[in-house]
Design a protein around this motif. Structure first.
Motif, PDB file in Angstrom:
ATOM      1  N   ALA A  47      -6.535  12.686   6.380  1.00 26.89           N
ATOM      2  CA  ALA A  47      -5.826  11.497   7.099  1.00 26.89           C
ATOM      3  C   ALA A  47      -5.275  12.205   8.228  1.00 26.89           C
ATOM      4  O   ALA A  47      -4.408  12.938   8.219  1.00 26.89           O
ATOM      5  CB  ALA A  47      -5.230  10.547   6.538  1.00 26.89           C
ATOM      6  N   ARG A  76      -7.323   3.170   5.904  1.00 23.88           N
ATOM      7  CA  ARG A  76      -7.984   3.118   6.999  1.00 23.88           C
ATOM      8  C   ARG A  76      -7.189   2.813   8.251  1.00 23.88           C
ATOM      9  O   ARG A  76      -7.136   3.276   9.325  1.00 23.88           O
ATOM     10  CB  ARG A  76      -9.560   2.630   7.096  1.00 23.88           C
ATOM     11  CG  ARG A  76     -10.562   3.719   6.647  1.00 23.88           C
ATOM     12  CD  ARG A  76     -11.995   3.077   6.891  1.00 23.88           C
ATOM     13  NE  ARG A  76     -12.105   1.866   6.291  1.00 23.88           N
ATOM     14  CZ  ARG A  76     -12.567   1.874   4.858  1.00 23.88           C
ATOM     15  NH1 ARG A  76     -12.794   2.793   4.167  1.00 23.88           N
ATOM     16  NH2 ARG A  76     -12.681   0.485   4.288  1.00 23.88           N
ATOM     17  N   ASN A  79      -4.593   5.077   9.087  1.00 20.76           N
ATOM     18  CA  ASN A  79      -4.649   6.607   9.094  1.00 20.76           C
ATOM     19  C   ASN A  79      -4.162   7.398   8.166  1.00 20.76           C
ATOM     20  O   ASN A  79      -3.471   8.508   8.382  1.00 20.76           O
ATOM     21  CB  ASN A  79      -4.597   7.210  10.393  1.00 20.76           C
ATOM     22  CG  ASN A  79      -5.363   6.471  11.612  1.00 20.76           C
ATOM     23  OD1 ASN A  79      -6.530   6.474  11.164  1.00 20.76           O
ATOM     24  ND2 ASN A  79      -4.898   6.280  12.731  1.00 20.76           N
ATOM     25  N   ARG A  80      -4.033   7.006   6.760  1.00 17.67           N
ATOM     26  CA  ARG A  80      -3.386   7.416   5.818  1.00 17.67           C
ATOM     27  C   ARG A  80      -4.470   7.624   4.744  1.00 17.67           C
ATOM     28  O   ARG A  80      -5.456   7.333   4.621  1.00 17.67           O
ATOM     29  CB  ARG A  80      -2.267   6.916   5.149  1.00 17.67           C
ATOM     30  CG  ARG A  80      -1.172   6.310   6.269  1.00 17.67           C
ATOM     31  CD  ARG A  80      -0.159   7.742   6.086  1.00 17.67           C
ATOM     32  NE  ARG A  80       0.834   7.396   6.842  1.00 17.67           N
ATOM     33  CZ  ARG A  80       1.767   8.307   6.901  1.00 17.67           C
ATOM     34  NH1 ARG A  80       1.851   9.275   6.182  1.00 17.67           N
ATOM     35  NH2 ARG A  80       2.947   8.082   7.889  1.00 17.67           N
ATOM     36  N   SER A  81      -4.080   8.539   3.576  1.00 18.74           N
ATOM     37  CA  SER A  81      -5.051   8.639   2.356  1.00 18.74           C
ATOM     38  C   SER A  81      -4.672   7.423   1.588  1.00 18.74           C
ATOM     39  O   SER A  81      -3.645   6.765   1.343  1.00 18.74           O
ATOM     40  CB  SER A  81      -4.651   9.971   1.642  1.00 18.74           C
ATOM     41  OG  SER A  81      -3.434   9.853   0.956  1.00 18.74           O
TER      42      SER A  81
END
Length: 193
Positions: A47, A76, A79-81
């Motif tokens: 990410a 999503r 923008n992270r895991s």
């Protein structure tokens, strides 16, 4: 002395140095090529916010997410895991339910941020919960808010291990066969020593 005060973990033992007195054997190039090609099969999606500092807005997004949303959806958006989102959400749940010494972690971080830096995530989540007034709510309401988000399966942890295992199961088994062949080939050498 508690773990937060720096006590060593119970049950840990010193590792012994293991020496292999046998002479080194050279591995033929064709066998080395097999192991080197394994690295080419690995695909990692990272990410864009991986390893970056969490903003209060991003933390609030995780806290305010409803249980019908999934970790992947929130990940999503930020923008992270999914695993990072899950960790924040679990911190929220632990703090609202007063579980797993979560409140003690926050107190430790606030008393000495440098020493207890590993609890900074919990401290930021606690700050967000305080700003939202969640700690002022009745316990019944706090427990109702302390719900995990949707996840693909009960055993999902967000670290990608379940996807890796599923992908491994879907493979044709040629890797497993090649490893078995190499092990069988190496066994006569280990018996002769």
């Amino acid at each position: 002395m508690s773990e937060m005060e720096g006590a060593p973990h119970q049950g840990t033992q010193k590792r012994r140095l293991q020496v292999n007195p046998e002479t080194l054997r050279l591995v033929p190039a064709e066998k080395r090529d097999f192991w080197e090609k394994l690295a080419e099969d690995v695909e990692i999606n990272i990410a864009s916010q991986f390893g970056k500092r969490w903003t209060m807005l991003a933390t609030l997004t995780v806290i305010l997410a409803t249980p019908d949303e999934t970790y992947e959806d929130i990940a999503r958006t930020l923008n992270r895991s999914p695993g990072a989102v899950r960790y924040r959400r679990q911190a929220m749940i632990h703090l609202l339910r007063d579980e797993h010494a979560a409140v003690d972690r926050v107190k430790a971080y606030r008393s000495d941020p440098k020493t207890f830096h590993k609890y900074s995530d919990y401290a930021q989540v606690a700050e967000a919960l305080e700003l939202l007034g969640y700690f002022d709510l009745p316990v019944r309401e706090q427990f109702a808010l302390a719900a995990p988000l949707g996840q693909p399966s009960k055993s999902w942890r967000g670290d990608g291990s379940s996807a890796a295992l599923a992908q491994r199961r879907d493979r044709d088994g040629s890797l497993k066969q090649e490893v078995r062949r190499l092990l069988d080939e190496a066994r006569p050498y280990s018996k002769s020593a």
